[in-house]
Structures are given as structure tokens and as C-alpha cells.
Design an enzyme around this catalytic site. Structure first.
Site, mmCIF file in Angstrom:
data_model
loop_
_atom_site.group_PDB
_atom_site.id
_atom_site.type_symbol
_atom_site.label_atom_id
_atom_site.label_comp_id
_atom_site.label_asym_id
_atom_site.label_seq_id
_atom_site.Cartn_x
_atom_site.Cartn_y
_atom_site.Cartn_z
ATOM 1 N N ASP A 51 0.823 -1.205 0.000
ATOM 2 C CA ASP A 51 0.000 0.000 0.000
ATOM 3 C C ASP A 51 0.859 1.258 0.000
ATOM 4 O O ASP A 51 2.083 1.202 0.190
ATOM 5 C CB ASP A 51 -0.912 0.008 1.228
ATOM 6 C CG ASP A 51 -1.962 -1.083 1.181
ATOM 7 O OD1 ASP A 51 -2.351 -1.480 0.067
ATOM 8 O OD2 ASP A 51 -2.394 -1.546 2.258
ATOM 9 N N TYR A 115 6.819 -9.847 6.874
ATOM 10 C CA TYR A 115 6.738 -8.408 7.121
ATOM 11 C C TYR A 115 7.275 -8.100 8.516
ATOM 12 O O TYR A 115 7.189 -8.918 9.430
ATOM 13 C CB TYR A 115 5.291 -7.915 7.051
ATOM 14 C CG TYR A 115 4.755 -7.691 5.664
ATOM 15 C CD1 TYR A 115 4.811 -6.443 5.056
ATOM 16 C CD2 TYR A 115 4.160 -8.740 4.950
ATOM 17 C CE1 TYR A 115 4.302 -6.228 3.785
ATOM 18 C CE2 TYR A 115 3.650 -8.535 3.673
ATOM 19 C CZ TYR A 115 3.717 -7.279 3.101
ATOM 20 O OH TYR A 115 3.216 -7.069 1.837
#
Length: 264
Positions: A51, A115
Site C-alpha cells: 500500500d 513483514y
């Protein structure tokens, strides 16, 4: 012939990975640079779609070259990478060009993605673009207790972006934990913490929603029982707020045919 690019980028300069109208994206920047070097339109497919504002320490993307003449321009890998890095600008670094099988796929062949989300407990101006500052202490033990539950969860609807185009919200998480982290640029003594999560796939906004909910656990706003209910509700409105993107890094992507390095 198909090639993989191994790259990294600073997400602050881009409106996410995916090409979109009237916005600067990582995908568009790479495609324009490759098209300039190879003198033909080139499209690339990434391992995922980060994003706006989210960083990538490691990202892979593939592209195809059909003409032997074009292939010859890729034989001098060092020269090619120097040219590509120059055209991509300072916020993208391309580390490697890897020739792979014609059916290899940067997105579908990835077996694990990792992540990391960085939190500092002390104001650190030099890392303000790469971590989130928590002005108060967090109960890390409680956060880890709840994070460990994610390994037994299959449906992550409660942490998925509403009205996304995902066909399923099923993910298999293999790691989720908080560990101490000390910002190297900080002159203070206060350590930060880093959240590491690995899975076969991730939903849009999933990691930031998970972190936001766990931070609420650390603040004492959400109990262990509340966290279990949030998971079982399968309702995004039940979970915590989405955390700021600048502290989130796509840390690693693994493939069965690319040797993995140990990344702690």
C-alpha cells in the site's frame, strides 16, 4: 525468456506498488525504466502489492523478453543493473537480475512472505520515516500471547480491508512475534520493539490491522478474551485501527528455486 528482479524501495515516495492513474507507483517507475533500456514496452508482475507508504526491504518482480536481440542487452548484468538503478531514482534499488523458467511467477510461486513493523518508545528524528513512535510503554508479553494465537487462525476477515477484491481471506501464518529492537541512531537507552509476521499470503491492509489490534492489547484496551472474539467475529469493524504505513516493511519473499538467505 523470463527474468526476476530483486529490489527494494522506500514507500514514502510512492502511492503503493501497483500502477494507477495520476499517481507515482513502484511498478510504473520500473516499467518505464525497463522500457527505456530495452527500447520496447515492458510490463512487470510483483510478488505482492504494498500500500501507499509501505516499504520493501526485499521485493521480487518478473518480466519477459521475447526477442534474442533484447536478451543480448541483458547479458552484461552489471551494466544493466547500473542503468536500471540510475533510471529508477534514489528511492528504488535493484539488486539482482535472475533468469528463471518461462513459467516461473513472482506472485504465485512465492511460498512465504515476511513483514516487519518497527515501534520506538523514544522520539528518534533520524528514523521517523521508518518506525512508529509510541509515547507510552506497551505490555509486550500480552501482545506476544495474543500474537501466538494467529498461528492457529485460518480466516483473517477481521483484519482484511473492506470491499477488497480478494477471493478468499484464508491465510496460513507461520510466525508472529514481538522482539526487542534498539534504534541505532538513538542516543537514548530506551529500546523499541519489532513485530515479525510470516505467512503464505497476506490480505490488503492485514498486517497494519493486526499490529493496530495488538497495540491495543499492549495498551490494555483489549484483553485476551477480546482478541479471541475479534478473530471469531470475522468483522473488520471489531478489530483495531490500521497503523501508519511508514513503519511497515516487506522484509523477505521466498521461492523454492531461489536460494534463501537467513534473515533474522
Amino acid at each position: 525468456m523470463r527474468f526476476f528482479l530483486k529490489l527494494a524501495y522506500n514507500g514514502a515516495s510512492f502511492h503503493g506498488w501497483q500502477t494507477q492513474p495520476n499517481a507515482n507507483s513502484v511498478q510504473q517507475t520500473l516499467e518505464e525504466a525497463l522500457s527505456t533500456i530495452l527500447r520496447t514496452p515492458v510490463s512487470i508482475t510483483g510478488a505482492g502489492r504494498t500500500d501507499t507508504g509501505v516499504n520493501a526491504r526485499v521485493m521480487f518482480a518478473h518480466f519477459d523478453v521475447d526477442d534474442l536481440c533484447l536478451h543480448s542487452r541483458l547479458k552484461d548484468k552489471r551494466r544493466f543493473l547500473i542503468s536500471l538503478n540510475r533510471l529508477c531514482g534514489p528511492d528504488i534499488a535493484v539488486y539482482d537480475l535472475i533468469e528463471v523458467a518461462a513459467d516461473a511467477h513472482a506472485r504465485f510461486d512465492a511460498t512465504k512472505r515476511t513483514y516487519k513493523y518497527f515501534i520506538s518508545f523514544e522520539k528518534t528524528p533520524f528514523l521517523s520515516g521508518g518506525c512508529w513512535h509510541s509515547p507510552s510503554a506497551l505490555d509486550v508479553d500480552a501482545m506476544n500471547e495474543c500474537a501466538s494465537m494467529l498461528l492457529d487462525v485460518s480466516d483473517f476477515t477481521s483484519f482484511a480491508k473492506l470491499h477488497s477484491d480478494a477471493k478468499t481471506n484464508i491465510c496460513k501464518v507461520s510466525r508472529a512475534d514481538w522482539k526487542p529492537w534498539h534504534p541505532e541512531f538513538s542516543a537514548g537507552e530506551s529500546e523499541g520493539i519489532v513485530f515479525t509476521i510470516s505467512a503464505d499470503r497476506f490480505l490488503r491492509n492485514m498486517v497494519r490491522a493486526v499490529v493496530g489490534t495488538l497495540v491495543d492489547v499492549g495498551r490494555g484496551k483489549i484483553s485476551k478474551e477480546d482478541f479471541i472474539k475479534i478473530i471469531n467475529d470475522r468483522d473488520r469493524c471489531s478489530a483495531g485501527t490500521s497503523m501508519p504505513p511508514q513503519a511497515l516493511f516487506l522484509w523477505d519473499v521466498e521461492y523454492p528455486y531461489i536460494p534463501a538467505k537467513t534473515n533474522k
